[in-house]
Design an enzyme around this catalytic site. Structure first.
Site, PDB file in Angstrom:
ATOM      1  N   ASN A 195      34.029 -63.263  39.079  1.00  0.00           N
ATOM      2  CA  ASN A 195      34.934 -63.091  40.226  1.00  0.00           C
ATOM      3  C   ASN A 195      36.259 -63.689  39.760  1.00  0.00           C
ATOM      4  O   ASN A 195      36.603 -64.823  40.078  1.00  0.00           O
ATOM      5  CB  ASN A 195      34.393 -63.820  41.454  1.00  0.00           C
ATOM      6  CG  ASN A 195      33.077 -63.209  41.909  1.00  0.00           C
ATOM      7  OD1 ASN A 195      32.919 -61.982  41.930  1.00  0.00           O
ATOM      8  ND2 ASN A 195      32.117 -64.048  42.238  1.00  0.00           N
ATOM      9  N   GLU A 276      30.765 -56.611  45.428  1.00  0.00           N
ATOM     10  CA  GLU A 276      30.996 -57.787  46.270  1.00  0.00           C
ATOM     11  C   GLU A 276      32.486 -58.030  46.511  1.00  0.00           C
ATOM     12  O   GLU A 276      32.985 -59.142  46.354  1.00  0.00           O
ATOM     13  CB  GLU A 276      30.330 -59.022  45.645  1.00  0.00           C
ATOM     14  CG  GLU A 276      28.830 -58.832  45.493  1.00  0.00           C
ATOM     15  CD  GLU A 276      28.064 -60.056  45.005  1.00  0.00           C
ATOM     16  OE1 GLU A 276      28.654 -60.889  44.304  1.00  0.00           O
ATOM     17  OE2 GLU A 276      26.877 -60.152  45.344  1.00  0.00           O
ATOM     18  N   ASP A 349      18.910 -59.133  41.958  1.00  0.00           N
ATOM     19  CA  ASP A 349      19.830 -60.246  41.702  1.00  0.00           C
ATOM     20  C   ASP A 349      19.123 -61.535  41.290  1.00  0.00           C
ATOM     21  O   ASP A 349      19.045 -62.467  42.092  1.00  0.00           O
ATOM     22  CB  ASP A 349      20.683 -60.512  42.959  1.00  0.00           C
ATOM     23  CG  ASP A 349      21.861 -61.416  42.674  1.00  0.00           C
ATOM     24  OD1 ASP A 349      22.098 -61.719  41.495  1.00  0.00           O
ATOM     25  OD2 ASP A 349      22.543 -61.825  43.638  1.00  0.00           O
ATOM     26  N   GLU A 377      20.490 -70.477  40.211  1.00  0.00           N
ATOM     27  CA  GLU A 377      20.961 -70.127  41.559  1.00  0.00           C
ATOM     28  C   GLU A 377      19.791 -69.906  42.517  1.00  0.00           C
ATOM     29  O   GLU A 377      19.813 -70.377  43.645  1.00  0.00           O
ATOM     30  CB  GLU A 377      21.822 -68.863  41.493  1.00  0.00           C
ATOM     31  CG  GLU A 377      22.192 -68.341  42.870  1.00  0.00           C
ATOM     32  CD  GLU A 377      23.033 -67.061  42.844  1.00  0.00           C
ATOM     33  OE1 GLU A 377      23.372 -66.577  41.758  1.00  0.00           O
ATOM     34  OE2 GLU A 377      23.359 -66.569  43.946  1.00  0.00           O
TER      35      GLU A 377
HETATM   36  C1  GCU Z   1      25.155 -63.214  42.910  1.00  0.00           C
HETATM   37  C2  GCU Z   1      25.788 -64.552  43.187  1.00  0.00           C
HETATM   38  C3  GCU Z   1      27.282 -64.466  43.206  1.00  0.00           C
HETATM   39  C4  GCU Z   1      27.785 -63.777  41.935  1.00  0.00           C
HETATM   40  C5  GCU Z   1      27.109 -62.436  41.780  1.00  0.00           C
HETATM   41  C6  GCU Z   1      27.445 -61.742  40.482  1.00  0.00           C
HETATM   42  O1  GCU Z   1      25.293 -62.380  44.009  1.00  0.00           O
HETATM   43  O2  GCU Z   1      25.312 -65.056  44.401  1.00  0.00           O
HETATM   44  O3  GCU Z   1      27.791 -65.771  43.308  1.00  0.00           O
HETATM   45  O4  GCU Z   1      29.158 -63.618  41.974  1.00  0.00           O
HETATM   46  O5  GCU Z   1      25.716 -62.610  41.786  1.00  0.00           O
HETATM   47  O6  GCU Z   1      26.596 -61.764  39.596  1.00  0.00           O
HETATM   48  O7  GCU Z   1      28.506 -61.172  40.335  1.00  0.00           O
END
Ligand code: GCU
Length: 698
Positions: A195, A276, A349, A377
């Site tokens: 991100n 996302e 995921d 995670e």
């Molecule tokens: C998961 C995770 C996020 C992360 C995403 C990704 O959803 O919770 O924090 O950004 O994976 O792999 O891009």
């Protein structure tokens, strides 16, 4: 004053002797900062090596400082050319180590020393890496925070950083980090979060990237960056970031040129696009191939690559597990040869257990690389002891049947089944500024395991655990009293290894057994939240979407008459998964909506079996606590106490998982908890309340 101080010291020394006298170990408290690279009592060695480069100097220094072979032996380090040696592989010869690259020599040296320290034979043999690119992905933000990081702040970026000054602490940490990575063969690192902030591509940040790259380079590690797809507009001020727009294309070309003028051996980009909320080519009506290829073209003249993530969502398909395959398969053959599609191990995921992503063994004209998550995670953050090598071994050995039996995920991605221009594997790092790097002493084993599997994807988790324990805890063996030293293997190594090897299955059992998935409380992903169904949130971000519990049964119907995700797998898997009777029980509720009274292989009903799994998982953690308590004489005090207290917390939290899930699902099954399962000790209403406060691990 002086005398008082002297007296004080004497009392302290007597006290310390008393404390240590009760233990087998008499080394001082140990914070775990050495990782698996504990300083050795070396003996002299002679080295023959004509090269003087930075990498070779490190190789020589490592040998001199850690040699535990024959005293005054001569070791030759030879960079030559041998067709049987691939990439950065190496060969042990009668006289020393031979490789085609200098990095190969360094990896050979680390392996030689590892074998000396773990009492493994060194004979004439060739060791080639399974993957050419073995890379860590850091989800580190420019402000020093780490997404899904549980070991303190970033080792690369600092919040209070007005200037980008590199301090001596920075350089020391980066060097230690580079050495640890090189020692297990990791040769690449992405320094920032997927991100991504566009400012990572601004000059002050690029200068810091250069400083980091300069420290990592002598250890054979290339530096990469995650980029935001909308950087041309956000950073460059352009009106668009459309990948087919000439100005956008030009902007990326110039940016790439600038990067290479600062860091000539820069590795390339990692991209999370149209996922996302991240921008991507689809925002402009373009495909993933259009976006990836535009960046690939900019990087190509400099030898850079694009790792384009397949972690995407699509509104077209209602089953989240089908979406990556649905989006990427039609694009097979359309990507430039310096693009690699980076695919998470499972279709959803990083859950405690998922079947492998059907994209492995599917795309034949595109390089595909697995993405593993080292940071825990969904597996207990840095609180719980969960050795992930078992999970990765399961993945790599899964048969995709792409080219008939034996087409494992390992072989579909390492180039041995069909040629890929690049072969690569990525792991999302669990590293932070904590003294022990990973937040939990045993989480270091996951970093280690990732490197070892990236080098050799056929290694067993048993072998990796064995090595890691010997390297990480054997320094204390030297200082053990003889009566303890003699039975170290039997009383420390075997039980602790056993605990590590069982730990992942235990976590699956107390969190989400039998194919259940994604029933975590939102956001923190630590505790249970099977009841969560908040309004206004996309359905595939809520646990109820995944478990679909009702009075009939539980589980997601992905059969041919359900979402048909099974059809994304090759035969015979598709039919095997499709049939409730032949579907492996570990994936049962992943692929089927199953009646509470369904007879399992054991003869028990699904409901009874589910309860039993939760109970077994919890009891395993209790056993881990006992195991650890019993090895106290073999471990230094600091690490012993740290792990002991984390196991206590793990047990407490596993109890919450078990109670929450059994009590929640019981509302649907309306069946009694079987008599051989311990009754919950918590009340559902209470558990539903406390989960809201469980953000403290993030
Ligand atoms: C998961 C995770 C996020 C992360 C995403 C990704 O959803 O919770 O924090 O950004 O994976 O792999 O891009």
């Amino acid at each position: 004053m002086k005398r008082v101080f002297g007296l004080y010291m004497l009392v302290l020394a007597v006290l310390m002797m008393h404390v240590l006298g009760c233990r087998g170990v008499s080394v001082k408290g140990e914070d775990g900062h050495y990782l698996w690279l504990y300083p050795q009592h070396a003996v002299p060695v002679k080295i023959l090596c004509s090269g003087q480069t930075a990498i070779l100097s490190i190789a020589k220094q490592e040998l001199l400082q850690n040699w535990r072979g024959k005293e005054n032996a001569t070791v030759e380090l030879l960079v030559g050319s041998d067709k049987l040696i691939k990439g950065d592989g190496y060969k042990f010869t009668a006289t020393g180590i031979q490789a085609n690259t200098e990095a190969g020599i360094l990896y050979g040296v680390y392996e030689l020393l590892r074998r000396q320290q773990t009492n493994q034979p060194i004979q004439n043999e060739i060791c080639n890496p399974s993957y050419e690119i073995r890379i860590l992905n850091h989800w580190d933000n420019p402000d020093g925070s780490i997404e899904r990081g549980y070991a303190g702040h970033s080792i690369f970026w600092r919040k209070e950083q007005d200037s980008m000054d590199v301090t001596s602490e920075d350089s020391i940490r980066w060097k230690e980090y580079a050495r640890a990575n090189a020692s297990v063969g990791i040769n690449g690192t992405v320094l920032n979060n997927v991100n991504a902030s566009p400012k990572i591509l601004s000059r002050p940040y690029l200068d810091r990237v250069k400083a980091i790259a300069d420290v990592l380079r002598p250890y054979g590690i290339k530096t990469f960056l995650s980029v935001k797809f909308s950087s041309p507009s956000m950073l460059g001020g352009l009106k668009t970031s459309d990948p087919l727009n000439p100005e956008v294309i030009q902007w990326w070309k110039e940016k790439v040129k600038e990067i290479y003028s600062i860091i000539p051996d820069f590795g390339g980009f990692l991209v999370k696009a149209n996922s996302e909320g991240q921008p991507g080519p689809q925002d402009f009506g373009r495909t993933h191939a259009d976006g990836a290829n535009m960046l690939a073209d900019a990087l190509k003249p400099f030898g850079g690559i694009v790792m384009w993530r397949a972690f995407v969502y699509s509104s077209e398909d209602k089953d989240r597990a089908r979406q990556a395959y649905a989006e990427f398969m039609p694009l097979d053959g359309q990507f430039r040869d310096n693009v690699i599609i980076q695919v998470k191990n499972g279709p959803i995921d990083f859950q405690p257990r998922e079947p492998f992503s059907p994209l492995f063994g599917a795309m034949k004209k595109t390089s595909v690389m697995p993405e593993l998550q080292i940071t825990q995670e969904y597996l207990g953050h840095s609180v719980q002891l969960v050795f992930l090598a078992a999970m990765w071994e399961e993945l790599l050995k899964s048969d995709t049947y792409q080219e008939g039996a034996g087409s494992t995920v390992a072989h579909c991605t390492d180039g041995s089944i069909f040629p890929q221009k690049y072969s690569a594997i990525a792991g999302v790092a669990n590293i932070g500024l904590d003294a022990n790097w990973c937040g939990h002493q045993f989480a270091q084993a996951n970093w280690y395991a990732f490197g070892r599997l990236a080098w050799n994807n056929q290694l067993t988790s048993e072998k990796i655990a064995d090595e890691w324990l010997r390297l990480t805890f054997s320094a204390s063996v030297d200082s053990l009293k003889p009566e303890y030293r003699n039975n170290w293997q039997e009383h420390f190594l075997l039980p602790v290894k056993n605990m590590m090897l069982k730990s992942r299955e235990a976590a699956v059992d107390y969190m989400m057994p039998l194919g259940l998935h994604h029933i975590f409380a939102a956001n923190h992903h630590y505790g249970p939240g099977p009841w969560e169904a908040p309004k206004g949130v996309r359905p595939d971000w809520t646990p109820v979407y995944y478990h679909k519990a009702d009075t009939f049964g539980v589980g997601f119907d992905r059969t041919r008459t359900g979402s048909n995700a099974v059809s994304q797998y090759h035969e015979p898997l598709a039919s095997l998964f499709n049939n409730q009777a032949t579907c492996p029980e570990i994936y049962l509720l992943w692929f089927h909506h199953v009646s509470w009274t369904y007879r399992m292989n054991s003869g028990r009903s699904l409901w009874d079996e589910l309860c039993l799994h939760y109970d077994t998982g919890l009891k395993q953690v209790r056993d881990f606590q006992k195991t650890w308590d019993e090895v106290q004489p073999y471990v230094d005090e600091q690490r012993f106490l740290e792990v002991q207290s984390k196991l206590r917390e793990q047990y407490h939290d596993a109890q919450i998982w078990k109670d929450a899930c059994i009590l929640y699902f019981q509302q649907f099954s309306r069946l009694p908890i079987p008599p051989d399962v311990e009754q919950p000790v918590n009340k559902l209403e209470e558990l539903m309340k406390i989960k809201r406060n469980m953000t403290y691990h993030n």
